[in-house]
Design a protein around this motif. Structure first.
Motif, PDB file in Angstrom:
ATOM      1  N   THR A   1      36.304 -13.670 -69.123  1.00  0.00           N
ATOM      2  CA  THR A   1      35.343 -14.399 -70.003  1.00  0.00           C
ATOM      3  C   THR A   1      34.080 -14.622 -69.353  1.00  0.00           C
ATOM      4  N   ASP A   2      33.867 -14.477 -68.149  1.00  0.00           N
ATOM      5  CA  ASP A   2      32.798 -14.737 -67.251  1.00  0.00           C
ATOM      6  C   ASP A   2      32.103 -13.301 -66.939  1.00  0.00           C
ATOM      7  N   TRP A   3      31.315 -12.918 -67.402  1.00  0.00           N
ATOM      8  CA  TRP A   3      30.453 -11.665 -67.460  1.00  0.00           C
ATOM      9  C   TRP A   3      29.331 -11.690 -66.789  1.00  0.00           C
ATOM     10  N   LYS A   4      28.907 -12.821 -66.250  1.00  0.00           N
ATOM     11  CA  LYS A   4      27.509 -13.247 -65.670  1.00  0.00           C
ATOM     12  C   LYS A   4      27.269 -12.626 -64.548  1.00  0.00           C
ATOM     13  N   ALA A   5      28.244 -12.176 -63.641  1.00  0.00           N
ATOM     14  CA  ALA A   5      27.714 -11.453 -62.278  1.00  0.00           C
ATOM     15  C   ALA A   5      27.727 -10.091 -62.534  1.00  0.00           C
ATOM     16  N   VAL A   6      28.249  -9.346 -63.587  1.00  0.00           N
ATOM     17  CA  VAL A   6      28.268  -8.239 -63.917  1.00  0.00           C
ATOM     18  C   VAL A   6      26.784  -8.031 -64.819  1.00  0.00           C
ATOM     19  N   LEU A   7      26.585  -8.969 -65.565  1.00  0.00           N
ATOM     20  CA  LEU A   7      25.342  -8.546 -66.402  1.00  0.00           C
ATOM     21  C   LEU A   7      24.149  -9.194 -65.507  1.00  0.00           C
ATOM     22  N   THR A   8      24.057  -9.887 -64.584  1.00  0.00           N
ATOM     23  CA  THR A   8      22.937 -10.470 -63.672  1.00  0.00           C
ATOM     24  C   THR A   8      22.817  -9.133 -62.991  1.00  0.00           C
ATOM     25  N   LYS A   9      23.621  -8.418 -62.493  1.00  0.00           N
ATOM     26  CA  LYS A   9      23.508  -7.111 -61.747  1.00  0.00           C
ATOM     27  C   LYS A   9      22.829  -6.155 -62.505  1.00  0.00           C
ATOM     28  N   LEU A  10      23.245  -6.018 -63.874  1.00  0.00           N
ATOM     29  CA  LEU A  10      22.681  -5.163 -64.612  1.00  0.00           C
ATOM     30  C   LEU A  10      21.290  -5.400 -65.153  1.00  0.00           C
ATOM     31  N   ARG A  11      21.018  -6.674 -65.208  1.00  0.00           N
ATOM     32  CA  ARG A  11      19.508  -7.141 -65.489  1.00  0.00           C
ATOM     33  C   ARG A  11      18.559  -6.548 -64.687  1.00  0.00           C
ATOM     34  N   GLY A  12      18.889  -6.461 -63.331  1.00  0.00           N
ATOM     35  CA  GLY A  12      18.028  -6.043 -62.396  1.00  0.00           C
ATOM     36  C   GLY A  12      17.667  -4.676 -62.460  1.00  0.00           C
ATOM     37  N   ARG A  13      18.529  -3.966 -63.094  1.00  0.00           N
ATOM     38  CA  ARG A  13      18.422  -2.316 -63.295  1.00  0.00           C
ATOM     39  C   ARG A  13      17.747  -2.049 -64.839  1.00  0.00           C
ATOM     40  N   LYS A  14      17.446  -3.062 -65.588  1.00  0.00           N
ATOM     41  CA  LYS A  14      16.583  -2.784 -66.836  1.00  0.00           C
ATOM     42  C   LYS A  14      16.998  -1.849 -67.855  1.00  0.00           C
TER      43      LYS A  14
END
Lengths: 327, 413
Positions: free
Chosen positions: B228-241
């Motif tokens: 339910t907590d995807w924030k770690a994955v998404l934060t990492k991906l956000r950095g790669r635009k």
């Protein structure tokens, strides 16, 4: 840098919810040395009750904040009742028994509550009504939503309130006395049964609020949500030193951070291609490829790695030395 | 805390995790009831029994009934047309059974149909029920056509008598990926899956298709089917635009993923497979669900031929819900093959079914060697105003906008 800051914010939010749930474990352990494994289920029931109330009231046209507050106000007494009945029916009769018996009973209670919830709310994932319009603010590139700010504020408030209760009120004094020595506390005129019941009820009320926060944050509730959340909070309590109230708070926040940073960076650290001497041997590395041993799906594992490490190397936890101040 | 207690605690914690994940068995519903008793055959008419199985009780009973209606319509039309086989008048009878969407009940009902000597079977609805039931029909040599089971395994068992008229799950990945590549023109795409056979399978297909289109795909990120907590994955991906994010998984995990992605300020297009292609995404992700792209096997019932839609509406006084155009076609295929072979004997008409070429309510139908429909359609949807709306239909690698596709279907059967 904004990625790191973002992971810290994510970790703090999740961690403060863990901390509030961990308080429920640690208070009960402090006073009767019982790991109340059913506490995670109390949190789940809190979320479920709030879900039902909010869902029913959402179309009524009340202000969203009021609806959520009413939902919480309904969830808290229900959970207090669950907490009280659990203590009265399942744990009090076993108070003198060897400590394994209540532990196993706790697991039984947890299964019973979970299946009751399954019967009432079905096995489906329930979408928590998203009536509070969440706005996102950016601080140095890291996003923080109004819901996250509210969660942090509420959790800090609850922890402060609990500390006041335990260290500044008569009930708190009675709780600490009972924790030190129930027999002597009884001789001093403290109604030990009432104090223990109060501990369960307070822990359950905190759990109910945590359940609502969890539901609003992630936008869903399910009858199984209590088990993993409960185990993580339990790990947090052990990390901080079970039985120790400031320890549970510290443990919860630390665990949230470890989880967020761990899940965020484990993929980078276990990417074998960045280690020169290995990358030559792995075909997948050619042309900037990656060969990742453990990815972010290992997020949930961190809590339990921490639990095992603490139990092996420092069983009394980070703040667990002053055994006298357990409640 | 002493060491002995520590060990107890770990053991207890492990025991509890185990308990937490245990899934209690599926709720059992009311016992199956035979919907239609076969009327006594008229003296010189030949009775041909066609079985239809789907869940008629339980949570998706409405879909089962819809499927059954499709089959019933085809049978009634065939009876009205006065078909003759081997010189005899044929009376088609539909034997409708309830499998409760339960694999165990499914095989029992399948055996019941075999014992009733049906000449062909249309069904079942769920992949999980159809696969075990198909073995029963295979043993008895009875042809079966499913109008809705999309799991690839169904036709990978090597059964010669098993067909489906709907697309396969593994055709969805290429379809949504090629739509994404052609319409959104992303430079960098992030692919996430939930580490299940379904999620990983569809994510692999998407990655393959995107790479084939020379689009950069970021290293795969994974969650679980309970994340339910995807924030770690998404934060990492956000950095790669990334310009687009594809997730292979179900709506219960996809909803939070989408919501948290938008909360983190990710502006990319989110694309999902059919597991997360439901109206429930709106409830789970709220406003964040707007603009989501997703795919489903088959075509929406509104896109079926006008003749079918009118006949269905006239007979049942309601609109088709989901797969009834497919069960209608499946039933017609059985009847058509019998006509071609001039026999209702399964062994005789099966070869005709294998090489059939037929235009039904869902367009032209031919089967490949496995029994899958050649060039099956995959429909791409988008979330608009809280509802999943069809955008385009992908067929054999070609994308047709939905409006145009509707026009081509106007001249169907």
């Amino acid at each position: 840098m904004d990625t790191f800051l973002q992971q810290v914010i994510n970790g703090l939010t999740a961690g403060s919810v863990y901390a509030v749930v961990a308080l429920g474990y640690t208070m009960v352990y402090g006073i009767i040395q019982l790991i109340n494994f059913a506490h995670g289920e109390v949190v789940m029931i809190g979320a479920m009750v709030a879900f039902t109330v909010i869902n029913a009231l959402a179309p009524a046209g009340l202000p969203p904040l009021a609806v959520v507050l009413i939902g919480t106000a309904c969830a808290v007494p229900v959970c207090m009742l669950v907490g009280y009945s659990m203590e009265r029916l399942a744990y009090r009769p076993l108070r003198g028994a060897p400590r394994l018996a209540p532990l196993i009973t706790a697991i039984g209670v947890s299964i019973i509550l979970q299946h009751l919830a399954l019967m009432i709310w079905s096995r489906n994932v329930l979408a928590f009504p998203q009536i509070i319009a969440s706005r996102t603010y950016f601080i140095a590139g890291a996003a923080i939503t109004t819901v996250q700010i509210a969660i942090l504020a509420i959790c800090v408030g609850l922890m402060g309130g609990l500390a006041l209760l335990v260290y500044r009120t008569r009930l708190g004094t009675a709780m600490r006395a009972t924790a030190q020595n129930p027999q002597v506390a009884g001789l001093m005129g403290i109604d030990v049964n009432r104090v223990i019941a109060a501990t369960f009820v307070i822990g359950a009320a905190l759990g109910a609020v945590a359940g609502v926060l969890f539901g609003t944050y992630y936008g869903l509730a399910q009858y199984t949500m209590g088990s993993v959340l409960g185990l993580k909070a339990f790990s947090a309590a052990v990390l901080g030193g079970i039985g120790n109230i400031p320890g549970a708070m510290l443990g919860g926040v630390l665990l949230g951070l470890v989880e967020a940073l761990g899940a965020g960076y484990i993929g980078d650290f276990t990417d074998l291609c960045q280690y020169g001497w290995l990358s030559g041997a792995i075909d997948a590395c050619e042309g900037g490829g990656q060969f990742i041993l453990a990815g972010s799906n290992y997020q949930d594992v961190f809590a339990f790695i921490v639990l095992i490490l603490v139990l092996v190397f420092r069983p009394s936890g980070l703040l667990g030395e002053r055994v006298g101040e357990r409640a | 805390m002493n060491n002995k207690l520590s060990i107890t605690l770990i053991a207890a914690a492990l025991a509890l995790t185990g308990c937490g994940e245990q899934k209690p068995p599926a709720k059992t519903e009311a016992p199956a009831s035979s919907q239609t008793a076969a009327p006594p055959p008229a003296p010189e008419a030949l009775e041909v029994k066609i079985g239809h199985v789907g869940p008629l009780t339980g949570g998706i009973a409405h879909l089962g009934k819809d499927n059954e209606n499709g089959a019933r319509l085809a049978v009634d039309e065939a009876n009205a047309a006065g078909i003759k086989l081997d010189g005899k008048n044929v009376k088609f009878t539909l034997i409708a059974e309830d499998d409760q969407a339960d694999p165990k009940v499914g095989t029992t009902v399948a055996q019941k149909l075999v014992d009733a000597k049906v000449n062909g079977v249309v069904g079942h609805l769920n992949s999980g029920v159809t696969i075990p039931a198909s073995a029963v029909y295979n043993q008895a040599g009875i042809p079966m056509i499913s109008g809705s089971a999309t799991n690839p395994k169904l036709t990978e068992q090597g059964f010669k008598n098993v067909f489906r008229v709907v697309g396969r799950d593994d055709q969805q990945g290429p379809a949504i990926a090629s739509y994404l590549a052609a319409e959104k023109k992303p430079k960098v795409v992030a692919v996430i899956d939930d580490a299940t056979a379904y999620g990983e399978g569809i994510a692999n297909e998407v990655e393959k298709t995107l790479k084939g289109a020379k689009i950069k795909v970021l290293p795969r990120e994974k969650g679980t089917d309970k994340t339910t907590d995807w924030k770690a994955v998404l934060t990492k991906l956000r950095g790669r635009k990334p310009d687009a994010v594809f997730y292979g998984g179900m709506d219960a995990t996809g909803g939070p993923l989408l919501k948290q992605g938008r909360e983190l300020g990710i502006k990319a297009v989110f694309a999902f497979g059919d597991g997360a292609c439901t109206d429930k995404m709106k409830e789970l992700a709220g406003e964040a669900a707007e603009g989501l792209l997703c795919s489903q096997a088959g075509i929406p019932p509104q896109a079926a031929s006008k003749n079918f839609l009118d006949a269905y509406k006239k007979k049942f006084n309601t609109d088709p819900i989901l797969y009834s155009p497919f069960t209608y076609d499946a039933t017609n295929l059985l009847i058509e093959a019998m006509k071609k072979a001039n026999s209702s004997d399964p062994a005789t008409y099966l070869p005709e079914l294998q090489k059939i070429s037929f235009t039904g309510a869902t367009g032209p139908i031919e089967f490949d060697d496995k029994g899958d429909r050649k060039d099956a359609e995959i429909t791409i949807f988008t979330m608009q105003g809280g509802k999943i709306e069809p955008l385009a239909v992908v067929k054999g690698g070609r994308t047709t906008p939905y409006e145009e596709f509707l026009k081509t279907m106007g001249g169907g059967k």
